[in-house]
Design an enzyme around this catalytic site. Structure first.
Site, PDB file in Angstrom:
ATOM      1  N   CYS A  52      36.255  10.909 -24.692  1.00  0.00           N
ATOM      2  CA  CYS A  52      36.574  10.072 -25.850  1.00  0.00           C
ATOM      3  C   CYS A  52      37.819   9.223 -25.590  1.00  0.00           C
ATOM      4  O   CYS A  52      37.895   8.064 -26.013  1.00  0.00           O
ATOM      5  CB  CYS A  52      36.789  10.930 -27.089  1.00  0.00           C
ATOM      6  SG  CYS A  52      35.328  11.881 -27.583  1.00  0.00           S
ATOM      7  N   ARG A 129      27.765  10.303 -29.466  1.00  0.00           N
ATOM      8  CA  ARG A 129      28.335   8.967 -29.222  1.00  0.00           C
ATOM      9  C   ARG A 129      27.329   7.896 -29.669  1.00  0.00           C
ATOM     10  O   ARG A 129      26.592   7.333 -28.873  1.00  0.00           O
ATOM     11  CB  ARG A 129      28.687   8.820 -27.745  1.00  0.00           C
ATOM     12  CG  ARG A 129      29.659   9.858 -27.258  1.00  0.00           C
ATOM     13  CD  ARG A 129      30.071   9.672 -25.803  1.00  0.00           C
ATOM     14  NE  ARG A 129      30.767  10.854 -25.346  1.00  0.00           N
ATOM     15  CZ  ARG A 129      32.035  11.148 -25.639  1.00  0.00           C
ATOM     16  NH1 ARG A 129      32.739  10.320 -26.373  1.00  0.00           N
ATOM     17  NH2 ARG A 129      32.586  12.269 -25.214  1.00  0.00           N
TER      18      ARG A 129
END
Length: 217
Positions: A52, A129
């Protein structure tokens, strides 16, 4: 399966993006706040995680390109706004980047559920995601999903926004791997007469009746 476990279907291409009102690192934001621009809405599983972190850094690097295309960024995870603030400060300090786009603190997971970002086989409570491209009318134009272990190609997201905007501006399609400034594809003919006209044109730009490239400039 309980109602709490149920995940709504992912918003589809061509449908209105689900409305939201969310706490973010830039205050309370709503979908309508982005109606004058395009929006890339992306979810990430958790703050202070390595994949991330690379994605936020990459989005920060693409920020000015997207802004020049009238496109805003909005990130989302189920972390608190305090966690987001601390993480942004850490990233800016450690990696010399500026993260000036908002992050949604979706602590209840409500917004993630509305956008189909929660997939129980991947994680029971953290979003995968997901990336949505929403146009300036609030319509979903594209979306994608990646697993938690695989970072997105932010350059491809920028290319995708450019391709969608070229389609709107010129009424064309874009070929595989298209980049701004390259030839686009004319819509295929809808009548036999148009097909005959295309076939007669020939040449390198129009090798067959259904396949013709053109310049947009």
């Amino acid at each position: 399966m309980t109602d709490r476990d149920a995940t709504p279907l992912t918003p589809r291409i061509g449908e209105p993006a689900p409305d939201f009102e969310a706490e973010t690192t830039h205050g309370i934001l709503r979908l309508e706040d982005f109606r004058e621009s395009w929006l890339v809405l992306f979810s990430h599983p958790a703050d202070f995680t390595p994949v991330c972190a690379t994605e936020l850094i990459a989005f920060a690097g693409a920020r000015e390109k997207l802004r020049a295309m009238r496109c805003e960024l909005l990130g989302l995870s189920v972390d608190s706004v305090f966690s987001h603030i601390a993480w942004v400060r850490s990233l800016e300090s450690r990696f010399a980047v500026t993260i000036d786009f908002p992050l949604v603190a979706d602590v209840t997971g409500e917004m993630a559920r509305r956008y189909g970002m929660l997939m129980s086989a991947e994680s029971p409570n953290e979003p995968v995601r997901m990336t949505y491209v929403i146009d300036d009318r609030g319509i979903v134009r594209a979306f994608s999903a990646y697993p938690m272990t695989t970072g997105r190609d932010v350059g491809e997201i920028v290319r995708l926004v450019a391709a969608l905007q070229a389609t709107d501006a010129h009424g064309v399609a874009t070929p595989a791997g298209w980049k701004p400034g390259e030839p686009v594809l004319a819509p295929p003919p809808r009548t036999q007469a148009m097909a005959e006209e295309r076939a007669k044109a020939g040449g390198a730009a129009c090798p067959d009746w259904y396949f013709c490239k053109k310049e947009t400039s």
